[in-house]
Scaffold this active site. Structure first.
Site, PDB file in Angstrom:
ATOM      1  NE  ARG A   1      -2.616   0.807   3.635  1.00 41.54           N
ATOM      2  CZ  ARG A   1      -3.583   0.594   4.534  1.00 41.54           C
ATOM      3  NH1 ARG A   1      -4.856   0.699   4.182  1.00 41.54           N
ATOM      4  NH2 ARG A   1      -3.273   0.245   5.757  1.00 41.54           N
TER       5      ARG A   1
ATOM      6  NE  ARG B   1      -1.644   3.983   7.047  1.00 47.35           N
ATOM      7  CZ  ARG B   1      -2.896   3.552   7.201  1.00 47.35           C
ATOM      8  NH1 ARG B   1      -3.800   3.732   6.249  1.00 47.35           N
ATOM      9  NH2 ARG B   1      -3.255   2.930   8.304  1.00 47.35           N
TER      10      ARG B   1
ATOM     11  NE  ARG C   1      -2.739  -1.000  11.383  1.00 55.77           N
ATOM     12  CZ  ARG C   1      -2.842  -0.469  10.169  1.00 55.77           C
ATOM     13  NH1 ARG C   1      -1.809  -0.500   9.342  1.00 55.77           N
ATOM     14  NH2 ARG C   1      -3.950   0.097   9.782  1.00 55.77           N
TER      15      ARG C   1
HETATM   16  P1  ADP Z   1      -8.239  -0.563   4.559  1.00 50.10           P
HETATM   17  O1  ADP Z   1      -8.903   0.772   4.389  1.00 50.10           O
HETATM   18  O2  ADP Z   1      -9.215  -1.665   4.847  1.00 50.10           O
HETATM   19  O3  ADP Z   1      -7.115  -0.548   5.548  1.00 50.10           O
HETATM   20  P2  ADP Z   1      -7.267  -0.103   1.813  1.00 50.10           P
HETATM   21  O4  ADP Z   1      -8.529   0.242   1.094  1.00 50.10           O
HETATM   22  O5  ADP Z   1      -6.315   0.990   2.096  1.00 50.10           O
HETATM   23  O6  ADP Z   1      -7.598  -0.956   3.162  1.00 50.10           O
HETATM   24  O7  ADP Z   1      -6.546  -1.263   0.967  1.00 50.10           O
HETATM   25  C1  ADP Z   1      -5.308  -1.842   1.400  1.00 50.10           C
HETATM   26  C2  ADP Z   1      -4.382  -2.051   0.211  1.00 50.10           C
HETATM   27  O8  ADP Z   1      -4.907  -3.053  -0.665  1.00 50.10           O
HETATM   28  C3  ADP Z   1      -4.201  -0.771  -0.632  1.00 50.10           C
HETATM   29  O9  ADP Z   1      -2.883  -0.745  -1.123  1.00 50.10           O
HETATM   30  C4  ADP Z   1      -5.225  -0.961  -1.762  1.00 50.10           C
HETATM   31  O10 ADP Z   1      -4.817  -0.243  -2.932  1.00 50.10           O
HETATM   32  C5  ADP Z   1      -5.197  -2.479  -1.979  1.00 50.10           C
HETATM   33  N1  ADP Z   1      -6.497  -3.028  -2.366  1.00 50.10           N
HETATM   34  C6  ADP Z   1      -7.726  -2.580  -1.999  1.00 50.10           C
HETATM   35  N2  ADP Z   1      -8.716  -3.354  -2.545  1.00 50.10           N
HETATM   36  C7  ADP Z   1      -8.072  -4.318  -3.254  1.00 50.10           C
HETATM   37  C8  ADP Z   1      -8.522  -5.447  -4.034  1.00 50.10           C
HETATM   38  N3  ADP Z   1      -9.832  -5.730  -4.159  1.00 50.10           N
HETATM   39  N4  ADP Z   1      -7.575  -6.219  -4.609  1.00 50.10           N
HETATM   40  C9  ADP Z   1      -6.266  -5.942  -4.440  1.00 50.10           C
HETATM   41  N5  ADP Z   1      -5.768  -4.921  -3.743  1.00 50.10           N
HETATM   42  C10 ADP Z   1      -6.661  -4.111  -3.135  1.00 50.10           C
HETATM   43  P1  AMP Z   2      -6.802   3.091   9.472  1.00 51.28           P
HETATM   44  O1  AMP Z   2      -6.386   4.199   8.592  1.00 51.28           O
HETATM   45  O2  AMP Z   2      -8.306   2.933   9.575  1.00 51.28           O
HETATM   46  O3  AMP Z   2      -6.102   1.783   9.168  1.00 51.28           O
HETATM   47  O4  AMP Z   2      -6.350   3.513  10.963  1.00 51.28           O
HETATM   48  C1  AMP Z   2      -4.982   3.683  11.299  1.00 51.28           C
HETATM   49  C2  AMP Z   2      -4.816   3.670  12.821  1.00 51.28           C
HETATM   50  O5  AMP Z   2      -5.544   4.761  13.412  1.00 51.28           O
HETATM   51  C3  AMP Z   2      -5.324   2.427  13.550  1.00 51.28           C
HETATM   52  O6  AMP Z   2      -4.388   1.348  13.519  1.00 51.28           O
HETATM   53  C4  AMP Z   2      -5.552   2.979  14.957  1.00 51.28           C
HETATM   54  O7  AMP Z   2      -4.327   3.124  15.676  1.00 51.28           O
HETATM   55  C5  AMP Z   2      -6.088   4.368  14.674  1.00 51.28           C
HETATM   56  N1  AMP Z   2      -7.561   4.359  14.554  1.00 51.28           N
HETATM   57  C6  AMP Z   2      -8.308   4.636  13.450  1.00 51.28           C
HETATM   58  N2  AMP Z   2      -9.620   4.508  13.698  1.00 51.28           N
HETATM   59  C7  AMP Z   2      -9.720   4.124  15.011  1.00 51.28           C
HETATM   60  C8  AMP Z   2     -10.804   3.802  15.882  1.00 51.28           C
HETATM   61  N3  AMP Z   2     -12.074   3.820  15.458  1.00 51.28           N
HETATM   62  N4  AMP Z   2     -10.505   3.450  17.164  1.00 51.28           N
HETATM   63  C9  AMP Z   2      -9.254   3.430  17.613  1.00 51.28           C
HETATM   64  N5  AMP Z   2      -8.175   3.696  16.849  1.00 51.28           N
HETATM   65  C10 AMP Z   2      -8.401   4.038  15.556  1.00 51.28           C
END
Ligand code: ADP
Ligand code: AMP
Length: 213
Positions: A127, A160, A171
């Site tokens: 990602r 990130r 996580r």
């Molecule tokens: P989340 O919000 O659940 O943490 P993301 O939407 O950021 O996840 O997706 C995590 C990673 O996987 C990103 O790099 C994204 O571009 C990729 N990704 C998202 N959906 C798909 C999919 N259907 N197939 C392959 N890769 C995906």
């Molecule tokens: P995300 O972008 O949703 O993957 O969130 C990144 C990080 O932000 C998580 O791993 C948590 O440390 C924090 N975080 C985001 N949303 C929440 C939530 N609803 N409750 C607690 N921590 C959160």
């Protein structure tokens, strides 16, 4: 329409939430994005949240709930919203439910994007995120047009800190312990819908729009 996205970190919640927001004309509300914007701007909230995020831990409920309730009380959320990354604990879900009850409102759908743990580490190490506009890419599956440059705003893309493999396993553990119980919580309320998140992102989106109508 009020929608919650559930799923492990890296399941594709953000990717799908952005597409839902665009199609249905509702805001995409990501607590993770709100925290990252605060970290970038060096606010007190950002500095506090970063301590937890860098370890792959959840930011305490007291902090998170207030931020979310303030956000959804804003005018642009009047017609609904898609929540991405909130709730992540049962107490968060209960506070949200109570706040909505008081307004005579409710969540319409909790969409669970199901991806097995094996796929997650690969997804997250690939990602790349734009810290300026929140766009996300994947080096193999969803690459930007130009390497490490955001298609939308031209800013630099980054891995990130909390997507580094050592943090990702933490996580995932936190997800299974604290967030997965929400699947039963929303099943009990009759609004849980599970989609196969291992499919291509367009196919995942098609399953979601079948559900949302
Ligand atoms: P989340 O919000 O659940 O943490 P993301 O939407 O950021 O996840 O997706 C995590 C990673 O996987 C990103 O790099 C994204 O571009 C990729 N990704 C998202 N959906 C798909 C999919 N259907 N197939 C392959 N890769 C995906
Ligand atoms: P995300 O972008 O949703 O993957 O969130 C990144 C990080 O932000 C998580 O791993 C948590 O440390 C924090 N975080 C985001 N949303 C929440 C939530 N609803 N409750 C607690 N921590 C959160």
């Amino acid at each position: 329409m009020k929608i919650i996205m559930l799923g492990a970190p890296g399941a594709g919640k953000g990717t799908q939430a952005k597409m839902i927001a665009e199609k249905y004309g509702i805001p995409h509300v990501s607590t993770g994005d709100i925290f990252r914007a605060n970290i970038k701007n060096g606010t007190e909230l950002g500095m506090e949240a970063k301590k937890y995020m860098d370890q792959g831990l959840l930011v305490p409920d007291e902090l998170t709930v207030k931020i979310l309730l303030d956000r959804v009380a804003q005018e642009d959320c009047g017609k609904g919203y898609v929540l991405d990354g909130f709730p992540r604990t049962i107490p968060q879900a209960e506070v949200l439910e109570e706040a909505l009850n008081k307004l005579g409102e409710k969540i319409d759908f909790a969409v669970n994007v199901d991806v097995p743990d094996e796929n997650i580490v690969r997804r997250m190490s690939g990602r790349r995120a734009c810290l300026k506009c929140g766009a996300t890419y994947h080096v193999e599956h969803i690459p930007p047009k130009k390497e490490d440059v955001c298609d939308t705003c031209g800013s630099e893309l980054v891995l990130r800190d909390d997507d580094k493999p050592e943090t990702v396993s933490n996580r995932l553990k936190v997800y299974h312990e604290q967030t997965q119980p929400l699947i039963d919580f929303y099943t009990a309320r009759g609004i849980l819908k599970t989609v196969d998140g291992t499919l291509d992102m367009k196919d995942v989106f098609a399953s979601i729009t079948d559900i949302l109508g």
